[in-house]
Design a protein around this motif. Structure first.
Motif, PDB file in Angstrom:
ATOM      1  N   SER A 483      21.189 -27.324  19.704  1.00  0.00           N
ATOM      2  CA  SER A 483      21.210 -27.732  18.302  1.00  0.00           C
ATOM      3  C   SER A 483      22.215 -26.894  17.520  1.00  0.00           C
ATOM      4  O   SER A 483      22.055 -25.669  17.392  1.00  0.00           O
ATOM      5  N   THR A 486      20.546 -25.342  14.371  1.00  0.00           N
ATOM      6  CA  THR A 486      19.826 -24.093  14.655  1.00  0.00           C
ATOM      7  C   THR A 486      20.787 -22.926  14.786  1.00  0.00           C
ATOM      8  O   THR A 486      20.542 -21.832  14.263  1.00  0.00           O
ATOM      9  N   ALA A 489      22.086 -22.045  11.263  1.00  0.00           N
ATOM     10  CA  ALA A 489      21.070 -21.348  10.463  1.00  0.00           C
ATOM     11  C   ALA A 489      20.914 -19.908  10.924  1.00  0.00           C
ATOM     12  O   ALA A 489      20.804 -18.979  10.104  1.00  0.00           O
ATOM     13  N   GLY A 490      20.909 -19.707  12.230  1.00  0.00           N
ATOM     14  CA  GLY A 490      20.845 -18.345  12.751  1.00  0.00           C
ATOM     15  C   GLY A 490      22.068 -17.533  12.357  1.00  0.00           C
ATOM     16  O   GLY A 490      21.963 -16.345  12.041  1.00  0.00           O
ATOM     17  N   ILE A 559      19.925 -16.622  20.393  1.00  0.00           N
ATOM     18  CA  ILE A 559      20.149 -17.952  19.792  1.00  0.00           C
ATOM     19  C   ILE A 559      21.459 -18.541  20.288  1.00  0.00           C
ATOM     20  O   ILE A 559      21.524 -19.731  20.661  1.00  0.00           O
ATOM     21  N   THR A 563      21.565 -21.932  22.555  1.00  0.00           N
ATOM     22  CA  THR A 563      22.116 -23.196  22.051  1.00  0.00           C
ATOM     23  C   THR A 563      23.345 -23.626  22.832  1.00  0.00           C
ATOM     24  O   THR A 563      23.592 -24.826  23.008  1.00  0.00           O
ATOM     25  N   GLY A 569      16.752 -25.807  20.882  1.00  0.00           N
ATOM     26  CA  GLY A 569      16.741 -26.099  19.465  1.00  0.00           C
ATOM     27  C   GLY A 569      15.808 -25.163  18.725  1.00  0.00           C
ATOM     28  O   GLY A 569      15.354 -24.149  19.270  1.00  0.00           O
ATOM     29  N   TYR A 570      15.493 -25.509  17.489  1.00  0.00           N
ATOM     30  CA  TYR A 570      14.679 -24.628  16.655  1.00  0.00           C
ATOM     31  C   TYR A 570      13.293 -24.420  17.252  1.00  0.00           C
ATOM     32  O   TYR A 570      12.801 -23.292  17.306  1.00  0.00           O
ATOM     33  N   ASP A 571      12.653 -25.479  17.714  1.00  0.00           N
ATOM     34  CA  ASP A 571      11.296 -25.357  18.251  1.00  0.00           C
ATOM     35  C   ASP A 571      11.255 -24.497  19.508  1.00  0.00           C
ATOM     36  O   ASP A 571      10.253 -23.837  19.802  1.00  0.00           O
ATOM     37  N   LEU A 573      13.298 -21.895  20.102  1.00  0.00           N
ATOM     38  CA  LEU A 573      13.701 -20.516  19.836  1.00  0.00           C
ATOM     39  C   LEU A 573      12.786 -19.782  18.883  1.00  0.00           C
ATOM     40  O   LEU A 573      12.850 -18.557  18.773  1.00  0.00           O
ATOM     41  N   ARG A 574      11.966 -20.502  18.144  1.00  0.00           N
ATOM     42  CA  ARG A 574      11.166 -19.824  17.125  1.00  0.00           C
ATOM     43  C   ARG A 574      10.075 -18.974  17.772  1.00  0.00           C
ATOM     44  O   ARG A 574       9.628 -19.201  18.857  1.00  0.00           O
TER      45      ARG A 574
END
Length: 574
Positions: A483, A486, A489-490, A559, A563, A569-571, A573-574
């Motif tokens: 993503s 993602t 944003a990181g 991250i 990626t 994606g975000y889900d 890596l969170r």
């Protein structure tokens, strides 16, 4: 003068303005005071008009009033014709008028001027004083001024004669001269110096206990007292203009990242291919030549001319011509045919342990492959097949390319190093030039100033991130499988942390070389050693593990690699 503004703590006694003791953190008092330093301290990268507009916003003037007020100041101080020029191109008289206009832009009730006519010609000095008299008489502005010129001091309503930081006498100029029977104030000053004989005599006239407290209605209320987005935005605009007009820093930010991307992306390569080797063949049989041919067919090895002796082996390995030397003993073919054990010598250049270990594994693998081919040719293939085999599959980076692993790791390093250096330099540069005094004398809070400094470099760093990502995909051929949102944003959080680190370092340095060197060393060394670039953070111990867990590069490295290589994606890596 600096003690009156709160720039320096009083060595003794106290300073009171508007009936209250001076507090450098009192923003409401700052709004009621205009300050003009002895040296020119305005921003050299901004034009005359931009300096006026910036300070109007820093003092939280209502936006509709700013443009008319700026025009008024330009007209009043005869600056309209030079409104678009940079201050450094103005003569000293115009620069002093600009400094006074900036000090008056927010309509202060009090002016503090530190030797404002120093270095100005007599004509410009006289015009400057006419402006001051008009402000005092017509607009009721209280003016504190320091000067070494007695003819200037005679124009003041009240004078304090000082020597070595001590007050000798205080009063009206005419009264001071009459008191000692002097013809001029200068003669009175000389008289007091001689009479003091090293001991100052203070003759302070009593001051009225009543203080007029006006102008507080313009002070920001509520949360804006501590954080005003307009002041922060003004600092951000000024920093952006300064950055735009400074080609060195702009080049460092843009081209520097790209150049380092190529240097580190191609320079840090863990792929071990094209290992040069030579053979010292004491047997010279078909079997020994077949063994050598087995290595020739691999993409990992490049054969060099055969070795003639041990001396030749030492010479060529010392010269770096070969990294591997194979010694095939006499009778190698005969012993193989008779099933006798044979030892082949493999001499490896161990100057680089990682490379040597990889070459050793390659040689052992090629040796086992050759033995398997010999066994199959002899009809023993079925005996080699066991009941269980291992089938190896690489889910991510199936070709095991170093570029696919190193390029995503280089991006976090560059987004830490250069943004931290630039943000640190932005503050230290103001310290060197003296323009940081504008922050001290305006009602700007530390948070507003630092965030205003930080925002342009966060935006520039995000542009650099987009460029580095594009280079990774197009030039280096590293696919972005996960993503992008993602990753972006990181990156935004990461460059915000990187620029904040630079601002922290700027608090401990006073020169640009020290800020540059210190920031570079203290950011890049932990990023390389403790963040998982070489060894996983989980494998670290002690204080190194603590740094790895808290350092922002560790998390953005996860991250970036996730990626790029793992389609996360975000889900995930969170």
């Amino acid at each position: 003068m600096k003690m009156m503004t709160g720039l320096l703590p009083p060595s003794e006694g106290e300073v009171r303005l508007f009936g209250a003791q001076v507090n450098p953190h009192d923003l409401a008092t700052r709004r009621r005071v205009g300050y003009m330093s002895q040296g020119f301290s305005l921003y050299a990268e901004l034009t005359v008009e931009q300096n006026l507009t910036l300070h109007a916003r820093l003092f939280a003037m209502p936006e509709p009033e700013i443009t008319p007020r700026v025009e008024e100041m330009l007209s009043r101080f005869d600056l309209a014709e030079v409104r678009g020029k940079l201050p450094e191109r103005l003569p000293p008289g115009l620069r002093q008028r600009l400094s006074l206009a900036v000090a008056l832009i927010h309509r202060p009730e009090m002016l503090i001027l530190d030797e404002p006519t120093s270095g100005v010609d007599p004509v410009a000095r006289d015009k400057f004083w006419r402006i001051l008299i008009e402000l005092s008489r017509n607009e009721g502005v209280t003016i504190f001024i320091s000067t070494h010129f007695m003819n200037e001091a005679e124009r003041c309503d009240r004078v304090s004669l000082m020597h070595e930081g001590k007050v000798l006498a205080t009063g009206a100029p005419a009264a001071l001269a009459k008191e000692v029977g002097a013809a001029t104030l200068e003669d009175a000053f000389i008289h007091h110096l001689e009479a003091a004989d090293g001991h100052a005599v203070a003759r302070d006239a009593p001051l009225s206990a009543e203080v007029v407290l006006q102008g507080r209605g313009r002070a920001s209320r509520g949360w804006r007292r501590w954080f005003d987005p307009r002041r922060m935005t003004s600092h951000a605009r000024r920093e952006a203009l300064e950055l735009w007009r400074d080609p060195v820093r702009m080049t460092l930010a843009i081209l520097g990242s790209a150049i380092l991307m190529f240097v580190m992306g191609y320079g840090i390569n863990l792929d071990v291919e094209d290992v040069t080797f030579a053979v010292l063949d004491h047997d010279q049989t078909a079997i020994s030549r077949d063994y050598t041919t087995n290595l020739q067919g691999s993409r990992y090895f490049i054969e060099r001319p055969p070795l003639e002796s041990y001396t030749d082996m030492d010479r060529r390995m010392c010269a770096g011509e070969i990294s591997l030397a194979l010694e095939i003993p006499p009778g190698f073919g005969r012993d193989i045919a008779r099933g006798r054990p044979v030892a082949i010598g493999a001499w490896i250049d161990g100057a680089m342990p990682t490379l040597a270990g990889t070459v050793q594994a390659y040689v052992q693998g090629m040796h086992l492959h050759w033995l398997e081919l010999r066994a199959r040719d002899a009809g023993y293939g079925d005996a080699l097949a066991g009941p269980v085999t291992i089938e190896t599959r690489f889910r991510y980076n199936a070709d095991l390319r170093s570029l696919d692993a190193m390029v995503p790791a280089v991006i976090p390093l560059l987004l830490l190093l250069i943004p931290a250096m630039l943000s640190s330099l932005s503050v230290v540069r103001e310290k060197e030039l003296g323009s940081i005094i504008n922050f001290y004398v305006t009602p700007t809070t530390r948070l507003e100033f630092l965030m205003g400094k930080q925002i342009p470099y966060v935006v520039l760093s995000m542009a650099s991130f987009l460029m580095l990502t594009a280079l990774a995909v197009t030039v280096f051929g590293v696919p972005l499988t996960g993503s992008f949102a993602t990753l972006a944003a990181g990156a935004l959080l990461y460059v915000s942390a990187a620029t904040a680190i630079g601002l922290v370092f700027s608090a401990f340095t006073r020169s640009q070389p020290a800020a540059l060197f210190g920031t570079a060393v203290l950011t890049i060394l932990p990023a390389i050693s403790f963040t998982g670039l070489i060894d996983p953070v989980s494998a670290l111990q002690g204080f190194g593990r603590v740094i790895g867990e808290v350092y922002p590069t560790s998390h953005f490295l996860t991250i970036a690699r996730g990626t790029f290589a793992k389609a996360l994606g975000y889900d995930d890596l969170r």
